[in-house]
Design a protein around this motif. Sequence first.
Motif, mmCIF file in Angstrom:
data_model
loop_
_atom_site.group_PDB
_atom_site.id
_atom_site.type_symbol
_atom_site.label_atom_id
_atom_site.label_comp_id
_atom_site.label_asym_id
_atom_site.label_seq_id
_atom_site.Cartn_x
_atom_site.Cartn_y
_atom_site.Cartn_z
ATOM 1 N N VAL A 274 14.010 9.184 -16.159
ATOM 2 C CA VAL A 274 12.681 8.587 -16.032
ATOM 3 C C VAL A 274 12.734 7.554 -14.911
ATOM 4 O O VAL A 274 13.614 6.678 -14.911
ATOM 5 C CB VAL A 274 12.233 7.922 -17.349
ATOM 6 N N ASN A 275 11.814 7.668 -13.967
ATOM 7 C CA ASN A 275 11.755 6.758 -12.818
ATOM 8 C C ASN A 275 10.436 6.013 -12.770
ATOM 9 O O ASN A 275 9.379 6.589 -13.068
ATOM 10 C CB ASN A 275 11.902 7.524 -11.497
ATOM 11 N N GLN A 276 10.486 4.742 -12.382
ATOM 12 C CA GLN A 276 9.291 3.979 -12.000
ATOM 13 C C GLN A 276 9.387 3.669 -10.516
ATOM 14 O O GLN A 276 10.480 3.426 -9.988
ATOM 15 C CB GLN A 276 9.173 2.672 -12.796
ATOM 16 N N TRP A 277 8.235 3.634 -9.831
ATOM 17 C CA TRP A 277 8.209 3.517 -8.376
ATOM 18 C C TRP A 277 7.475 2.260 -7.921
ATOM 19 O O TRP A 277 6.681 1.674 -8.657
ATOM 20 C CB TRP A 277 7.554 4.766 -7.775
ATOM 21 N N LYS A 278 7.770 1.882 -6.667
ATOM 22 C CA LYS A 278 7.095 0.758 -6.030
ATOM 23 C C LYS A 278 5.929 1.270 -5.179
ATOM 24 O O LYS A 278 5.842 2.464 -4.864
ATOM 25 C CB LYS A 278 8.067 -0.021 -5.141
ATOM 26 N N ALA A 279 5.059 0.334 -4.777
ATOM 27 C CA ALA A 279 3.890 0.705 -3.973
ATOM 28 C C ALA A 279 4.295 1.302 -2.627
ATOM 29 O O ALA A 279 3.572 2.127 -2.062
ATOM 30 C CB ALA A 279 2.991 -0.508 -3.771
ATOM 31 N N ASP A 280 5.463 0.918 -2.098
ATOM 32 C CA ASP A 280 5.907 1.437 -0.798
ATOM 33 C C ASP A 280 6.637 2.778 -0.912
ATOM 34 O O ASP A 280 7.171 3.294 0.065
ATOM 35 C CB ASP A 280 6.785 0.409 -0.083
ATOM 36 N N GLY A 281 6.704 3.342 -2.117
ATOM 37 C CA GLY A 281 7.320 4.652 -2.303
ATOM 38 C C GLY A 281 8.805 4.624 -2.600
ATOM 39 O O GLY A 281 9.425 5.687 -2.752
ATOM 40 N N THR A 282 9.385 3.431 -2.709
ATOM 41 C CA THR A 282 10.796 3.329 -3.063
ATOM 42 C C THR A 282 10.949 3.177 -4.571
ATOM 43 O O THR A 282 9.995 2.847 -5.277
ATOM 44 C CB THR A 282 11.472 2.145 -2.349
ATOM 45 N N LEU A 283 12.158 3.396 -5.041
ATOM 46 C CA LEU A 283 12.415 3.375 -6.476
ATOM 47 C C LEU A 283 12.388 1.947 -7.014
ATOM 48 O O LEU A 283 13.025 1.050 -6.464
ATOM 49 C CB LEU A 283 13.773 4.009 -6.766
ATOM 50 N N CYS A 284 11.671 1.751 -8.101
ATOM 51 C CA CYS A 284 11.624 0.457 -8.783
ATOM 52 C C CYS A 284 12.755 0.369 -9.813
ATOM 53 O O CYS A 284 13.534 -0.582 -9.821
ATOM 54 C CB CYS A 284 10.273 0.273 -9.458
ATOM 55 N N GLN A 285 12.854 1.365 -10.698
ATOM 56 C CA GLN A 285 13.898 1.392 -11.716
ATOM 57 C C GLN A 285 14.044 2.801 -12.255
ATOM 58 O O GLN A 285 13.155 3.649 -12.094
ATOM 59 C CB GLN A 285 13.571 0.437 -12.869
ATOM 60 N N THR A 286 15.169 3.054 -12.910
ATOM 61 C CA THR A 286 15.403 4.358 -13.516
ATOM 62 C C THR A 286 16.196 4.189 -14.798
ATOM 63 O O THR A 286 16.908 3.189 -14.980
ATOM 64 C CB THR A 286 16.166 5.294 -12.550
ATOM 65 N N ASP A 287 16.064 5.143 -15.708
ATOM 66 C CA ASP A 287 16.856 5.164 -16.925
ATOM 67 C C ASP A 287 17.100 6.625 -17.290
ATOM 68 O O ASP A 287 16.384 7.533 -16.817
ATOM 69 C CB ASP A 287 16.152 4.431 -18.065
#
Length: 326
Positions: A232-245
């Motif tokens: 599961v990934n969450q993303w930032k507004a600029d398209g880069t990865l915010c966090q993953t689990d």
Amino acid sequence: MLRKTLSLAAAVAMLALAAPTASAATSVSFTPQSVLGPGVPRDGSRTDQNVVALGTVTLDLTATQSAQVVSVMRVNSATVRTLFDNEIVCSWAGGGKNAVLGQNVYQKGSGSPQWEDLTLTTSQLVHPGVAARVTCTAYVRTASLGWDDSTVNLVSGSLRIAPTAGRAIQAAVPVTVPLDAQNPITRQPAIPMFDVPARTLDVVADTEYMVCNTSTPCDKTKTSKAAFTLIVNQWKADGTLCQTDSAAVTADTPYWVHHVVVPLKLTGFPVKTDNGCIPRFNAYVLVKWLSGQTGAVQGVAANLTDARGSTGRHNSDMSAIYVVPR
């Protein structure tokens, strides 16, 4: 005054008769029972499956609500190795959605106790998209894998339905995906990028993994080993990865089990709001074939019989993934 009192009582009685019937249960426990598994037809015709309804739930939804439906079944004491499927069939005015998961349960005393006593959980989201009453029924589907009929004990189980907010965020694998040494990896089932406001996410993924793709040679004395990782990934507004689990498991499945349910969950995935993170996510199961016999991630089960001997047919999702925002 007496006439007025009688008139009022009659009016109350009339209103009671005109009131809508109360909703049926939103949860039900299954009655323990012995279930017949019909033997393999000797004339070579299509496999004869027994289909037994175990319980029904209903829920009234608004146009903006979905519902999570969960069926749990435990079986054991098969007299012959037997196909065991846990199926949910849901319907509403103008639509419906089904899901099924299963594997073969070994006969009692086989020497492999981990395959003799099985608990399978099938679940799905339903979203009519309009105000509707959803009705869901759980069915156990069985078939002997020998010429003779079998029986298997349904020890316990339950079916429940509960409302969730918003649309249904989910995806099912449409067609079976073969895996082998030449093509060892797939990212299925998968939900592409989606936006949803939430504080946390619960992610449920079930992969139906089949041992031996039917179009390839197979050593029935051996197993197929594969690794399964829910990401599961969450993303930032600029398209880069915010966090993953992630959550992972490795399964080594004998041919005679044939298809195995691999359940994975991530509960309470926290949604970040700092450092440019936005409520944008994706989720998938990374499946890696490791060794042994060929394998496959099974797609939609097509043309299942509505009941034993019925000419009516339907399709049910198998490998699937969904998200419940909290």
